[in-house]
Motif scaffolding. Structure first.
Motif, short mmCIF file in Angstrom:
data_model
loop_
_atom_site.label_atom_id
_atom_site.label_comp_id
_atom_site.label_asym_id
_atom_site.label_seq_id
_atom_site.Cartn_x
_atom_site.Cartn_y
_atom_site.Cartn_z
N THR A 27 0.62 -1.24 0.02
CA THR A 27 -0.04 0.15 0.14
C THR A 27 1.01 1.13 0.10
O THR A 27 2.01 1.22 0.31
CB THR A 27 -0.81 -0.17 1.31
N GLN A 28 0.43 2.50 -0.13
CA GLN A 28 1.07 3.59 -0.21
C GLN A 28 1.73 3.67 1.28
O GLN A 28 2.83 4.15 1.35
CB GLN A 28 0.08 4.80 -0.58
N GLU A 29 1.06 3.43 2.20
CA GLU A 29 1.49 3.62 3.63
C GLU A 29 2.54 2.79 3.90
O GLU A 29 3.38 3.18 4.37
CB GLU A 29 0.26 3.36 4.65
N GLU A 30 2.45 1.49 3.41
CA GLU A 30 3.66 0.62 3.67
C GLU A 30 4.85 0.87 2.75
O GLU A 30 5.93 0.93 3.40
CB GLU A 30 3.20 -0.72 3.17
N LEU A 31 4.75 1.33 1.56
CA LEU A 31 5.90 1.74 0.99
C LEU A 31 6.39 3.28 1.71
O LEU A 31 7.72 3.12 1.58
CB LEU A 31 5.24 2.31 -0.55
N SER A 32 5.52 3.94 2.21
CA SER A 32 6.13 5.28 2.70
C SER A 32 6.96 5.03 3.78
O SER A 32 7.96 5.77 4.09
CB SER A 32 4.83 6.08 3.11
N GLN A 33 6.59 3.91 4.56
CA GLN A 33 7.56 3.54 5.71
C GLN A 33 8.55 2.96 5.46
O GLN A 33 9.74 3.22 6.24
CB GLN A 33 6.44 2.49 6.78
N ARG A 34 8.63 2.08 4.54
CA ARG A 34 9.78 1.24 4.15
C ARG A 34 10.73 2.17 3.48
O ARG A 34 12.02 2.13 3.19
CB ARG A 34 9.61 0.37 3.15
N ALA A 35 10.23 3.18 2.65
CA ALA A 35 11.11 4.28 1.62
C ALA A 35 11.34 5.66 2.63
O ALA A 35 12.04 6.72 2.24
CB ALA A 35 10.63 4.66 0.37
N VAL A 36 10.93 5.65 3.79
CA VAL A 36 11.21 6.76 4.70
C VAL A 36 10.65 7.78 4.11
O VAL A 36 11.19 9.06 3.92
CB VAL A 36 12.63 6.92 5.20
N MET A 37 9.57 8.06 3.52
CA MET A 37 8.69 9.12 2.87
C MET A 37 7.11 9.28 3.50
O MET A 37 6.74 8.28 3.85
CB MET A 37 8.90 9.03 1.45
N SER A 38 6.72 10.16 3.30
CA SER A 38 5.21 10.43 3.85
C SER A 38 4.59 9.83 2.88
O SER A 38 4.56 9.72 1.64
CB SER A 38 4.97 12.01 4.05
N ARG A 39 3.40 9.25 3.53
CA ARG A 39 2.07 8.66 2.51
C ARG A 39 1.69 9.88 1.46
O ARG A 39 1.54 9.31 0.28
CB ARG A 39 1.21 8.22 3.39
N THR A 40 1.50 10.82 1.81
CA THR A 40 1.00 12.01 1.17
C THR A 40 2.09 12.20 -0.02
O THR A 40 1.48 12.46 -1.16
CB THR A 40 1.03 13.24 2.03
N HIS A 41 3.35 12.42 0.28
CA HIS A 41 4.25 12.34 -0.77
C HIS A 41 4.30 11.27 -1.79
O HIS A 41 4.27 11.69 -2.99
CB HIS A 41 5.70 12.49 -0.06
N ILE A 42 4.16 10.05 -1.53
CA ILE A 42 3.86 8.85 -2.15
C ILE A 42 2.73 9.27 -3.22
O ILE A 42 2.96 9.07 -4.40
CB ILE A 42 3.96 7.56 -1.67
N ALA A 43 1.69 9.68 -2.55
CA ALA A 43 0.34 9.72 -3.46
C ALA A 43 0.45 10.98 -4.30
O ALA A 43 0.10 10.70 -5.58
CB ALA A 43 -0.70 10.17 -2.28
N HIS A 44 1.22 12.18 -4.14
CA HIS A 44 1.26 13.07 -4.85
C HIS A 44 2.32 12.68 -6.04
O HIS A 44 2.16 13.08 -7.24
CB HIS A 44 1.96 14.32 -4.11
N ILE A 45 3.33 11.75 -5.72
CA ILE A 45 4.21 11.36 -7.01
C ILE A 45 3.50 10.61 -7.80
O ILE A 45 3.51 10.85 -8.98
CB ILE A 45 5.64 10.67 -6.43
N GLU A 46 2.60 9.67 -7.43
CA GLU A 46 1.89 8.80 -8.29
C GLU A 46 0.83 9.44 -8.98
O GLU A 46 0.59 9.24 -10.30
CB GLU A 46 1.12 7.48 -7.38
N ALA A 47 0.37 10.73 -8.47
CA ALA A 47 -0.76 11.39 -9.29
C ALA A 47 -0.14 12.33 -10.21
O ALA A 47 -0.86 13.03 -11.05
CB ALA A 47 -1.60 12.33 -8.33
N GLY A 48 1.44 12.44 -10.20
CA GLY A 48 1.95 13.14 -11.12
C GLY A 48 2.24 14.65 -10.69
O GLY A 48 2.30 15.44 -11.52
#
Length: 274
Positions: A27-48
Motif C-alpha cells: 500500500t502507499q502507507e507501507e511503501l512510505s514507511q519502508r522508503a522513509v517518505m510520507s504517504r502524502t508524498h507518495i500519493a502526490h508522486i503517483e498522481a503526477g
C-alpha cells in the motif's frame, strides 16, 4: 540550480511507481514507511503532482528492487531554471487557486517588472553571466503569466514598507515597479496590504512566507531564507503559518490605504528620476 520538469513526464513516472508498488503488494502507507517518505508524498508522486528528488528515487529503487529505474528516469526537464530550494514550490504555485505572500525586503517574484527582476537577479553571489541571468529572468516572467487569468489564482501580497523604500535599480525602475503593483491592485487582480514601519514588531518579522490553497489538495506553506527554502505540508504547521499571516495582516494597512501609499511613493520616485 534546478530545472522545472515536464508535467506529462511526472504523470508517466507516477504511473510506473504505482504499477511497481502494487506489483510488490504494498500500500502507499507501507511503501512510505519502508522508503522513509510520507504517504502524502507518495500519493502526490503517483498522481503526477510532485517530482521526487534523487534521494527519494534512490529509496524507491531500493525498496521496490527496481534496479535504478527511478533514478535513471526522473521526470524529463524542459529548461526552465529556478533556484533548487524553490523548485517544489514552483510546481504548487502553478496549481494554486489562492496565494498569500508576505515579502519583507523585495517585491514578490510574481509582481516584478522586467527591469526590477533584472536588477534583483543580477545582484546575487556568486555573480551570474548575462546569459544565466536572462534565463532566470525568462522563468520569472513566465511565472507571472498566471496572473493573466482574472479568477485564479487570487493573489494577496503583504509588503513590508521596506519593499517600497528600497531603491532597487534606482528611482525610474522603482517608479515603474510600484506603478505596476498599483495597476494590478486597482484592477482588482491582486489585494495589496503594506505593513508600515510604524507597526514595529509583528508576527511575520522573521522571514518570507507564502501560503497556497488548492481545489483538490490540502493547503501548504512555503518559507524561505538565504539560499534555502522549504515546503511545509503538516496541517498543524501550515495552520500556524496561516495564523501568523492573519495576525500580521491585522496590523497592515487596508487595500485602499496601501494603494494610496504605493502611489505616493511612486510619485516621489518619479520626481527624483526627473
Amino acid at each position: 540550480m534546478a530545472i522545472e520538469d515536464n508535467p506529462r513526464s511526472r504523470e508517466k513516472y507516477g504511473e510506473e511507481l504505482k504499477r511497481r508498488r502494487e506489483a510488490a503488494g504494498l500500500t502507499q502507507e507501507e511503501l512510505s514507511q519502508r522508503a522513509v517518505m510520507s504517504r502524502t508524498h507518495i500519493a502526490h508522486i503517483e498522481a503526477g503532482r510532485r517530482r521526487p528528488d534523487v534521494k527519494d528515487a534512490e529509496r524507491l529503487d531500493q525498496v521496490l528492487e527496481a534496479g535504478g529505474f527511478f533514478v535513471r528516469f526522473l521526470p524529463t526537464l524542459d529548461g526552465r531554471r529556478v533556484a533548487e530550494h524553490f523548485a517544489e514550490a514552483l510546481e504548487f504555485e502553478g496549481q494554486a487557486t489562492e496565494i498569500r505572500v508576505y515579502a519583507p525586503k523585495l517585491v514578490p517574484g510574481l509582481l516584478q517588472t522586467v527591469a526590477y527582476a533584472r536588477e534583483v537577479l543580477g545582484s546575487g553571489h556568486p555573480p551570474k553571466s548575462d546569459e544565466e541571468r536572462d534565463k532566470l529572468l525568462a522563468t520569472r516572467l513566465e511565472r507571472a503569466r498566471i496572473l493573466e487569468d482574472f479568477h485564479s489564482p487570487m493573489l494577496w501580497a503583504m509588503l513590508d514598507e521596506a519593499v517600497l523604500r528600497r531603491p532597487i535599480g534606482g528611482p525610474a525602475v522603482m517608479c515603474e515597479q510600484l506603478r505596476h503593483i498599483l495597476s494590478l491592485g486597482q484592477e482588482r487582480r491582486i489585494r495589496v496590504h503594506v505593513l508600515p514601519f510604524t507597526v514595529g514588531a509583528h508576527a511575520l518579522l522573521e522571514g518570507v512566507v507564502s501560503l497556497m490553497w488548492f481545489a483538490d489538495l490540502p493547503p501548504i506553506a512555503y518559507v524561505e531564507g538565504l539560499n534555502t527554502g522549504r515546503v511545509l505540508e503538516l496541517p498543524t504547521v501550515v495552520r500556524e503559518c496561516q495564523e501568523a499571516y492573519d495576525h500580521a495582516l491585522g496590523d497592515a494597512l487596508s487595500h485602499r490605504e496601501s494603494l494610496a501609499l504605493i502611489r505616493s511613493v511612486a510619485e516621489n520616485y518619479e520626481n527624483e528620476a526627473q
